[in-house]
Design a protein around this motif. Structure first.
Motif: not given
Length: 251
Positions: A69-72, A114-116, A83-84
């Motif tokens: 997973q890469f949360p941004i 977040r955008t996951m 969220p981005l």
């Protein structure tokens, strides 16, 4: 009037409850068409994060190390996170194969603040594009380690206050195309911020500063002349001016 206020209060409470329920029901999908957009990424960098600013947007490539997973997220001027909005989502496997969101294992969803991004492998490189505002890049640091940011053609970061580079432990070089690249050996801060300027902006700033200096000098000379004129008039008046200091006691 009291009934209207009571009704307005009920509607407000209902709105907040519904908004809270909508966030609990589940994550919202991001724009699938934006994720599928085409973009040519430079996968050759050895930095943990490589960001190429092309004007109104930037292209970011991050090394992925043992994670699925890469949360941004983004952060506005008031410090609020959210969220981005991203586009052109891609993932490169260690063998060089690049896949997009058409692969079911690579997808992104908005979850609260977040955008996951779900990754198709635990190791590789993740790339996406996002918007940049004006002559400024501000991005949260989603990985630690080495960073490099390449700013648009003709832009500079040499002189403050026109420019700002944060964190401060960095160096600048020129690419083969003449663009300025800023690199950091080890970024541990929460954000990377780069404010840059056109070379001609420096001349405009210098000209404006010169005008201000001239105006300040002219003002200083004017007040100096006024002071000297007052002193001259006082000298011409002579010592006969009755100031009341030598008057004796009244009779």
């Amino acid at each position: 009037m009291s009934r209207k206020r009571a009704l307005a209060g009920v509607l407000l409470v209902a709105f907040l409850v519904l908004a809270g329920c909508s966030s609990v029901l589940g994550p919202d999908s991001v724009d699938e068409q934006a994720l599928a957009e085409n973009e040519s990424y430079d996968w050759s960098s050895n930095a943990n994060a490589s960001i190429n600013v092309t004007g109104g947007e930037y292209e970011a490539v991050y090394k992925v190390d043992n994670r699925t997973q890469f949360p941004i997220h983004s952060r506005d001027g008031l410090g609020r996170e959210g969220p981005l909005a991203i586009s052109a989502l891609r993932f490169q496997y260690p063998n060089g194969t690049v896949v997009g969101p058409s692969s079911p294992a690579l997808n992104a969803t908005n979850q609260e603040k977040r955008t996951m991004i779900s990754l198709p492998a635990r190791n590789g490189k993740l790339a996406f594009s996002a918007s940049a505002q004006g002559k400024r890049l501000s991005t949260q640091t989603f990985v630690s380690g080495t960073y490099e940011v390449t700013i648009p053609q003709g832009m500079r970061v040499t002189y403050e206050p026109l420019a700002r580079v944060s964190p401060g432990d960095h160096r600048t070089t020129r690419t083969d195309t003449g663009r300025v690249q800023i690199s950091w050996p080890d970024v541990q801060s929460n954000a990377v911020i780069v404010r840059y300027y056109l070379a001609r902006d420096l001349y405009i700033f210098a000209a404006g500063a010169a005008v201000l200096v001239v105006v300040a000098l002219a003002g200083a000379l004017y007040y100096l002349r006024q002071i000297r004129e007052l002193e001259r008039r006082r000298e011409q008046a002579g010592p006969d001016v009755d100031t009341g200091e030598n008057d004796g006691p009244g009779l």
